[in-house]
Write a protein that holds these residues in place. Structure first.
Motif, PDB file in Angstrom:
ATOM      1  N   LYS A  78       0.831  -1.208   0.000  1.00 25.34           N
ATOM      2  CA  LYS A  78       0.000   0.000   0.000  1.00 25.34           C
ATOM      3  C   LYS A  78       0.865   1.258   0.000  1.00 25.34           C
ATOM      4  CE  LYS A  78      -3.968   2.005   2.423  1.00 25.34           C
ATOM      5  NZ  LYS A  78      -4.934   1.808   3.507  1.00 25.34           N
ATOM      6  N   GLN A  79       1.991   1.215   0.717  1.00 28.85           N
ATOM      7  CA  GLN A  79       2.855   2.391   0.771  1.00 28.85           C
ATOM      8  C   GLN A  79       3.569   2.622  -0.558  1.00 28.85           C
ATOM      9  OE1 GLN A  79       4.769   1.060   4.397  1.00 28.85           O
ATOM     10  NE2 GLN A  79       4.106   2.937   5.404  1.00 28.85           N
ATOM     11  N   ARG A  80       3.870   1.553  -1.245  1.00 30.47           N
ATOM     12  CA  ARG A  80       4.466   1.690  -2.575  1.00 30.47           C
ATOM     13  C   ARG A  80       3.494   2.401  -3.528  1.00 30.47           C
ATOM     14  NH1 ARG A  80       8.326  -0.834  -5.877  1.00 30.47           N
ATOM     15  NH2 ARG A  80       7.687  -0.980  -8.052  1.00 30.47           N
ATOM     16  N   LEU A  81       2.220   2.025  -3.434  1.00 26.66           N
ATOM     17  CA  LEU A  81       1.202   2.670  -4.269  1.00 26.66           C
ATOM     18  C   LEU A  81       1.073   4.153  -3.920  1.00 26.66           C
ATOM     19  CD1 LEU A  81      -1.566  -0.087  -4.244  1.00 26.66           C
ATOM     20  CD2 LEU A  81      -0.190   0.631  -6.209  1.00 26.66           C
ATOM     21  N   ALA A  82       1.113   4.451  -2.624  1.00 32.93           N
ATOM     22  CA  ALA A  82       1.019   5.850  -2.192  1.00 32.93           C
ATOM     23  C   ALA A  82       2.232   6.646  -2.666  1.00 32.93           C
ATOM     24  CB  ALA A  82       0.900   5.920  -0.675  1.00 32.93           C
ATOM     25  N   ALA A  83       3.387   6.004  -2.698  1.00 33.06           N
ATOM     26  CA  ALA A  83       4.591   6.671  -3.182  1.00 33.06           C
ATOM     27  C   ALA A  83       4.506   6.928  -4.683  1.00 33.06           C
ATOM     28  CB  ALA A  83       5.819   5.824  -2.859  1.00 33.06           C
ATOM     29  N   ALA A  84       3.981   5.955  -5.424  1.00 33.27           N
ATOM     30  CA  ALA A  84       3.863   6.087  -6.870  1.00 33.27           C
ATOM     31  C   ALA A  84       2.867   7.173  -7.272  1.00 33.27           C
ATOM     32  CB  ALA A  84       3.451   4.750  -7.478  1.00 33.27           C
ATOM     33  N   TYR A  85       1.928   7.477  -6.385  1.00 31.37           N
ATOM     34  CA  TYR A  85       0.918   8.515  -6.642  1.00 31.37           C
ATOM     35  C   TYR A  85       1.553   9.844  -7.034  1.00 31.37           C
ATOM     36  CZ  TYR A  85      -2.382  12.237  -5.257  1.00 31.37           C
ATOM     37  OH  TYR A  85      -3.157  13.370  -5.207  1.00 31.37           O
ATOM     38  N   ALA A  86       2.697  10.180  -6.426  1.00 35.13           N
ATOM     39  CA  ALA A  86       3.286  11.504  -6.609  1.00 35.13           C
ATOM     40  C   ALA A  86       3.506  11.834  -8.074  1.00 35.13           C
ATOM     41  CB  ALA A  86       4.598  11.610  -5.836  1.00 35.13           C
ATOM     42  N   ARG A  87       4.091  10.908  -8.817  1.00 40.13           N
ATOM     43  CA  ARG A  87       4.317  11.176 -10.243  1.00 40.13           C
ATOM     44  C   ARG A  87       3.099  10.813 -11.085  1.00 40.13           C
ATOM     45  NH1 ARG A  87       9.818   9.678  -8.900  1.00 40.13           N
ATOM     46  NH2 ARG A  87      11.198  11.483  -9.260  1.00 40.13           N
ATOM     47  N   ALA A  88       2.361   9.796 -10.675  1.00 40.27           N
ATOM     48  CA  ALA A  88       1.185   9.399 -11.442  1.00 40.27           C
ATOM     49  C   ALA A  88       0.124  10.494 -11.450  1.00 40.27           C
ATOM     50  CB  ALA A  88       0.597   8.102 -10.881  1.00 40.27           C
ATOM     51  N   TYR A  89       0.127  11.340 -10.403  1.00 41.41           N
ATOM     52  CA  TYR A  89      -0.863  12.413 -10.301  1.00 41.41           C
ATOM     53  C   TYR A  89      -0.264  13.757 -10.732  1.00 41.41           C
ATOM     54  CZ  TYR A  89      -5.030  14.747  -8.426  1.00 41.41           C
ATOM     55  OH  TYR A  89      -6.192  15.462  -8.293  1.00 41.41           O
ATOM     56  N   THR A  90       0.857  13.727 -11.395  1.00 41.14           N
ATOM     57  CA  THR A  90       1.488  14.932 -11.924  1.00 41.14           C
ATOM     58  C   THR A  90       1.173  15.050 -13.412  1.00 41.14           C
ATOM     59  OG1 THR A  90       3.289  14.895 -10.315  1.00 41.14           O
ATOM     60  CG2 THR A  90       3.706  16.048 -12.372  1.00 41.14           C
ATOM     61  N   LEU A  91       0.552  16.161 -13.821  1.00 42.78           N
ATOM     62  CA  LEU A  91       0.258  16.367 -15.238  1.00 42.78           C
ATOM     63  C   LEU A  91       1.526  16.693 -16.014  1.00 42.78           C
ATOM     64  CD1 LEU A  91      -3.103  18.349 -15.306  1.00 42.78           C
ATOM     65  CD2 LEU A  91      -2.657  16.133 -16.343  1.00 42.78           C
ATOM     66  N   GLN A  92       2.234  17.696 -15.553  1.00 41.28           N
ATOM     67  CA  GLN A  92       3.551  18.066 -16.064  1.00 41.28           C
ATOM     68  C   GLN A  92       4.367  18.465 -14.842  1.00 41.28           C
ATOM     69  OE1 GLN A  92       4.544  17.880 -19.300  1.00 41.28           O
ATOM     70  NE2 GLN A  92       2.524  17.198 -19.989  1.00 41.28           N
ATOM     71  N   GLU A  93       5.671  18.408 -14.942  1.00 42.42           N
ATOM     72  CA  GLU A  93       6.496  18.731 -13.787  1.00 42.42           C
ATOM     73  C   GLU A  93       6.109  20.103 -13.237  1.00 42.42           C
ATOM     74  OE1 GLU A  93      11.191  19.159 -12.458  1.00 42.42           O
ATOM     75  OE2 GLU A  93      10.670  18.379 -14.447  1.00 42.42           O
TER      76      GLU A  93
END
Length: 301
Positions: free
Chosen positions: A40-55
């Motif tokens: 679950k924490q890996r998924l939460a960590a991956a959210y940061a870039r997955a929820y980024t439209l552009q840098e």
């Protein structure tokens, strides 16, 4: 799926402090205490870039705003070095019902379904966030500056928090209703060769049985730099219909087509949002109640 319905600002605060705590525990225990082993924490960590439209830019759904902290992204890379660092053309959060489509030149969009009982909820089923690089062009207005009213029984008196200030219709004089039971149904979605689409059934967003169907389809074309929202309605009896789109102060081309529904007028207003950018709401208002309608709005650079 790792989705944080409170948005990137709250991911920075909550998960960011969790990352700091976890690093500290690792150090003082010589690696014996590791709180980052759960999937679950890996998924939460991956959210940061997955929820980024552009840098430097993330969608402003619900009370969330801002972009992923570079400091916390470094910690994500330290603890999960195999997570991808480059932004993919598209990201999907199936449980959160959120999709992001990215263009190589910065023209990108996020769209959402979900339900109206989310954390830091706005009544916003069918909302979207269109950006060019880090500049928002149209869509969801994001949060208001918090006041005593924001977290009181009067929360949804705010036009920024209720559905009025979002790019979603007013049907039969009704705004979207609050509560987890008011939710979207995903009909289909897909992505291929720079083009993405999502189709949602949104009749459940409104507290009435008079709406037999309200299907909203999003079409994104990264190469053409175009984003289209098509709404199709079927009502059990004639209802009034007001179809708004929301823009900011940045220029964007908008083409509106009332494919079915008859004559209409246009009403414009700036929505008061003290301390934040006031979104500009343009509403297509059908002159007569209808039992069927179809409205298409296309945004382009």
């Amino acid at each position: 799926d790792g989705y944080c319905s409170e948005g990137m600002g709250y991911w920075n605060y909550g998960f960011g402090h969790h990352l700091q705590m976890g690093r500290l525990l690792r150090r003082i225990s010589d690696g014996k205490i590791d709180v980052f082993t759960r999937p679950k924490q890996r998924l939460a960590a991956a959210y940061a870039r997955a929820y980024t439209l552009q840098e430097g830019c993330s969608p402003a759904f619900a009370d969330g705003c801002g972009a992923a902290s570079k400091t916390y992204l470094k910690l994500v890379d330290e603890f999960w070095p195999d997570l991808p660092k480059a932004l993919p053309p598209t990201s999907e959060f199936p449980s959160g019902q959120v999709w992001l489509f990215r263009g190589a030149d910065g023209f990108s969009v996020a769209v959402k379904g979900g339900h109206n009982g989310e954390h830091h909820n706005h009544n916003d089923l069918g909302s979207y966030y269109l950006a060019d690089g880090t500049v928002q062009l149209a869509g969801d207005p994001g949060s208001e500056v918090y006041t005593r009213r924001t977290f009181s029984p009067q929360r949804y008196e705010s036009k920024i928090l209720n559905s009025y200030g979002h790019p979603v219709p007013v049907i039969g004089g009704l705004l979207q209703a609050t509560g987890r039971e008011h939710r979207a149904e995903v009909l289909k979605s897909g992505y291929k060769d720079g083009k993405g689409f999502v189709e949602l059934e949104l009749k459940g967003a409104y507290d009435t049985k008079d709406i037999e169907s309200f299907v909203r389809r999003f079409d994104y074309d990264g190469k053409a730099k175009a984003f289209t929202v098509t709404d199709r309605f079927r009502f059990a009896k004639p209802l009034t219909l007001e179809e708004p789109y929301v823009t900011m102060k940045n220029p964007v081309n908008v083409k509106v087509e009332v494919v079915k529904g008859g004559a209409y007028t246009v009403r414009e207003e700036d929505i008061e949002n003290p301390g934040r950018l006031a979104p500009h709401r343009t509403a297509i208002v059908l002159k007569e109640p209808v039992t069927e309608a179809e409205v298409r709005m296309t945004f382009s650079k």
